[in-house]
Design a protein around this motif. Structure first.
Motif, mmCIF file in Angstrom:
data_model
loop_
_atom_site.group_PDB
_atom_site.id
_atom_site.type_symbol
_atom_site.label_atom_id
_atom_site.label_comp_id
_atom_site.label_asym_id
_atom_site.label_seq_id
_atom_site.Cartn_x
_atom_site.Cartn_y
_atom_site.Cartn_z
ATOM 1 N N LEU A 279 -8.139 -7.957 9.032
ATOM 2 C CA LEU A 279 -6.891 -8.699 9.208
ATOM 3 C C LEU A 279 -5.798 -7.801 9.792
ATOM 4 O O LEU A 279 -5.073 -8.193 10.703
ATOM 5 C CB LEU A 279 -6.409 -9.289 7.878
ATOM 6 C CG LEU A 279 -7.219 -10.447 7.289
ATOM 7 C CD1 LEU A 279 -6.626 -10.868 5.943
ATOM 8 C CD2 LEU A 279 -7.269 -11.620 8.240
ATOM 9 N N GLU A 280 -5.707 -6.584 9.276
ATOM 10 C CA GLU A 280 -4.705 -5.638 9.784
ATOM 11 C C GLU A 280 -4.998 -5.285 11.241
ATOM 12 O O GLU A 280 -4.088 -5.209 12.068
ATOM 13 C CB GLU A 280 -4.669 -4.383 8.922
ATOM 14 C CG GLU A 280 -4.065 -4.614 7.552
ATOM 15 C CD GLU A 280 -4.169 -3.413 6.627
ATOM 16 O OE1 GLU A 280 -4.865 -2.420 6.982
ATOM 17 O OE2 GLU A 280 -3.560 -3.454 5.550
ATOM 18 N N ASN A 281 -6.280 -5.087 11.562
ATOM 19 C CA ASN A 281 -6.662 -4.740 12.936
ATOM 20 C C ASN A 281 -6.407 -5.886 13.909
ATOM 21 O O ASN A 281 -6.206 -5.651 15.102
ATOM 22 C CB ASN A 281 -8.130 -4.326 12.991
ATOM 23 C CG ASN A 281 -8.377 -3.007 12.280
ATOM 24 O OD1 ASN A 281 -7.461 -2.208 12.092
ATOM 25 N ND2 ASN A 281 -9.616 -2.789 11.865
ATOM 26 N N GLU A 282 -6.422 -7.123 13.402
ATOM 27 C CA GLU A 282 -6.108 -8.285 14.241
ATOM 28 C C GLU A 282 -4.611 -8.397 14.497
ATOM 29 O O GLU A 282 -4.179 -9.238 15.272
ATOM 30 C CB GLU A 282 -6.583 -9.573 13.564
ATOM 31 C CG GLU A 282 -8.071 -9.755 13.536
ATOM 32 C CD GLU A 282 -8.488 -10.989 12.742
ATOM 33 O OE1 GLU A 282 -7.600 -11.754 12.284
ATOM 34 O OE2 GLU A 282 -9.690 -11.184 12.574
ATOM 35 N N GLY A 283 -3.824 -7.568 13.814
ATOM 36 C CA GLY A 283 -2.380 -7.604 14.003
ATOM 37 C C GLY A 283 -1.654 -8.528 13.047
ATOM 38 O O GLY A 283 -0.488 -8.852 13.269
ATOM 39 N N ARG A 284 -2.314 -8.949 11.978
ATOM 40 C CA ARG A 284 -1.650 -9.798 10.987
ATOM 41 C C ARG A 284 -0.567 -8.995 10.279
ATOM 42 O O ARG A 284 -0.701 -7.789 10.073
ATOM 43 C CB ARG A 284 -2.644 -10.329 9.958
ATOM 44 C CG ARG A 284 -3.812 -11.099 10.523
ATOM 45 C CD ARG A 284 -3.397 -12.507 10.954
ATOM 46 N NE ARG A 284 -4.465 -13.214 11.602
ATOM 47 C CZ ARG A 284 -5.303 -14.023 10.990
ATOM 48 N NH1 ARG A 284 -5.189 -14.240 9.707
ATOM 49 N NH2 ARG A 284 -6.250 -14.620 11.672
ATOM 50 N N SER A 285 0.486 -9.659 9.884
ATOM 51 C CA SER A 285 1.603 -8.973 9.232
ATOM 52 C C SER A 285 1.188 -8.496 7.841
ATOM 53 O O SER A 285 0.236 -9.006 7.242
ATOM 54 C CB SER A 285 2.803 -9.908 9.115
ATOM 55 O OG SER A 285 2.569 -10.904 8.132
ATOM 56 N N GLY A 286 1.935 -7.535 7.342
ATOM 57 C CA GLY A 286 1.672 -7.023 5.999
ATOM 58 C C GLY A 286 1.806 -8.109 4.953
ATOM 59 O O GLY A 286 1.051 -8.147 3.971
ATOM 60 N N ASP B 57 -7.632 -1.212 -7.525
ATOM 61 C CA ASP B 57 -6.702 -0.186 -7.045
ATOM 62 C C ASP B 57 -6.254 -0.414 -5.597
ATOM 63 O O ASP B 57 -5.559 0.425 -5.028
ATOM 64 C CB ASP B 57 -7.342 1.190 -7.168
ATOM 65 C CG ASP B 57 -8.615 1.321 -6.337
ATOM 66 O OD1 ASP B 57 -9.183 0.274 -5.953
ATOM 67 O OD2 ASP B 57 -9.035 2.451 -6.081
ATOM 68 N N ILE B 58 -6.599 -1.550 -5.021
ATOM 69 C CA ILE B 58 -6.264 -1.793 -3.618
ATOM 70 C C ILE B 58 -4.779 -2.135 -3.486
ATOM 71 O O ILE B 58 -4.224 -2.877 -4.283
ATOM 72 C CB ILE B 58 -7.150 -2.907 -3.016
ATOM 73 C CG1 ILE B 58 -7.036 -2.906 -1.497
ATOM 74 C CG2 ILE B 58 -6.816 -4.244 -3.584
ATOM 75 C CD1 ILE B 58 -8.129 -3.691 -0.813
ATOM 76 N N ARG B 59 -4.149 -1.555 -2.487
ATOM 77 C CA ARG B 59 -2.732 -1.802 -2.218
ATOM 78 C C ARG B 59 -2.577 -2.158 -0.746
ATOM 79 O O ARG B 59 -3.259 -1.605 0.108
ATOM 80 C CB ARG B 59 -1.880 -0.563 -2.503
ATOM 81 C CG ARG B 59 -1.947 -0.080 -3.941
ATOM 82 C CD ARG B 59 -1.124 -1.002 -4.859
ATOM 83 N NE ARG B 59 -1.186 -0.554 -6.230
ATOM 84 C CZ ARG B 59 -1.968 -1.072 -7.169
ATOM 85 N NH1 ARG B 59 -2.769 -2.058 -6.885
ATOM 86 N NH2 ARG B 59 -1.953 -0.607 -8.390
ATOM 87 N N VAL B 60 -1.667 -3.061 -0.470
ATOM 88 C CA VAL B 60 -1.418 -3.489 0.898
ATOM 89 C C VAL B 60 0.065 -3.301 1.178
ATOM 90 O O VAL B 60 0.911 -3.690 0.375
ATOM 91 C CB VAL B 60 -1.810 -4.973 1.091
ATOM 92 C CG1 VAL B 60 -1.489 -5.446 2.490
ATOM 93 C CG2 VAL B 60 -3.286 -5.173 0.798
ATOM 94 N N GLU B 61 0.352 -2.712 2.327
ATOM 95 C CA GLU B 61 1.742 -2.548 2.738
ATOM 96 C C GLU B 61 2.292 -3.899 3.166
ATOM 97 O O GLU B 61 1.710 -4.583 3.990
ATOM 98 C CB GLU B 61 1.844 -1.568 3.919
ATOM 99 C CG GLU B 61 1.489 -0.144 3.563
ATOM 100 C CD GLU B 61 2.530 0.503 2.673
ATOM 101 O OE1 GLU B 61 3.732 0.224 2.848
ATOM 102 O OE2 GLU B 61 2.127 1.271 1.780
#
Length: 152
Positions: free
Chosen positions: A60-67, A98-102
């Motif tokens: 999702l991040e690599n597709e350019g989805r927002s944080g 423990d996963i965190r997302v900006e």
């Protein structure tokens, strides 16, 4: 799989009494994850692993989805797997604890220049009662910072 997602939707609607926006967002996120999982890993949503979820969020991040979008997707998956555990379909959640997302940077609101404020306040023509009312409303809103919904 679709039966579990449908059961989850019923749970959100009837038990949690989530808003329509929350339900549609969570269900959309879970369905998108399920489709991605089948297409990319050939795994059913019930058999997902921590690695699958981490890979999906990275995709999702690599597709350019927002944080914020990635963060909401993570929350949707956490909630979905918590439901599967409570309903007895799973014993352990595959969502890494423990996963965190900006969430991304917060942007400052756009403000009007002095000239733009003057143009805005000069708009209502004070020729009748409605013009005087509109001018008074704009000046009160500008002076106090209240919203239109708070003024009316």
């Amino acid at each position: 799989m679709l039966d579990l997602i449908h059961a989850y939707e019923n749970y959100l609607t009837k038990v949690k009494q989530a808003s329509a926006n929350t339900v549609s967002s969570y269900i959309r996120d879970v369905r998108q994850f399920s489709v991605w999982l089948l297409e990319n890993r050939e795994v059913d949503v019930v058999d997902a692993t921590q690695l699958n979820i981490s890979d999906y969020l990275s995709a999702l991040e690599n597709e350019g989805r927002s944080g914020a979008t990635v963060s909401r997707s993570l929350a949707s998956l956490k909630n979905f797997y918590a439901y599967l555990i409570s309903a007895g379909f799973l014993e352990v959640s595959p969502v890494p604890s423990d996963i965190r997302v900006e969430r991304g940077t917060k942007r400052l609101p756009q403000i009007l220049s002095g000239k733009e404020v003057e143009l805005l306040l000069a708009q209502p023509l004070c020729m009748d009662a409605k013009g005087f009312r509109d001018k008074a409303m704009l000046e009160v809103m500008y002076a106090t910072g209240i919203r239109v919904s708070e003024l009316i």
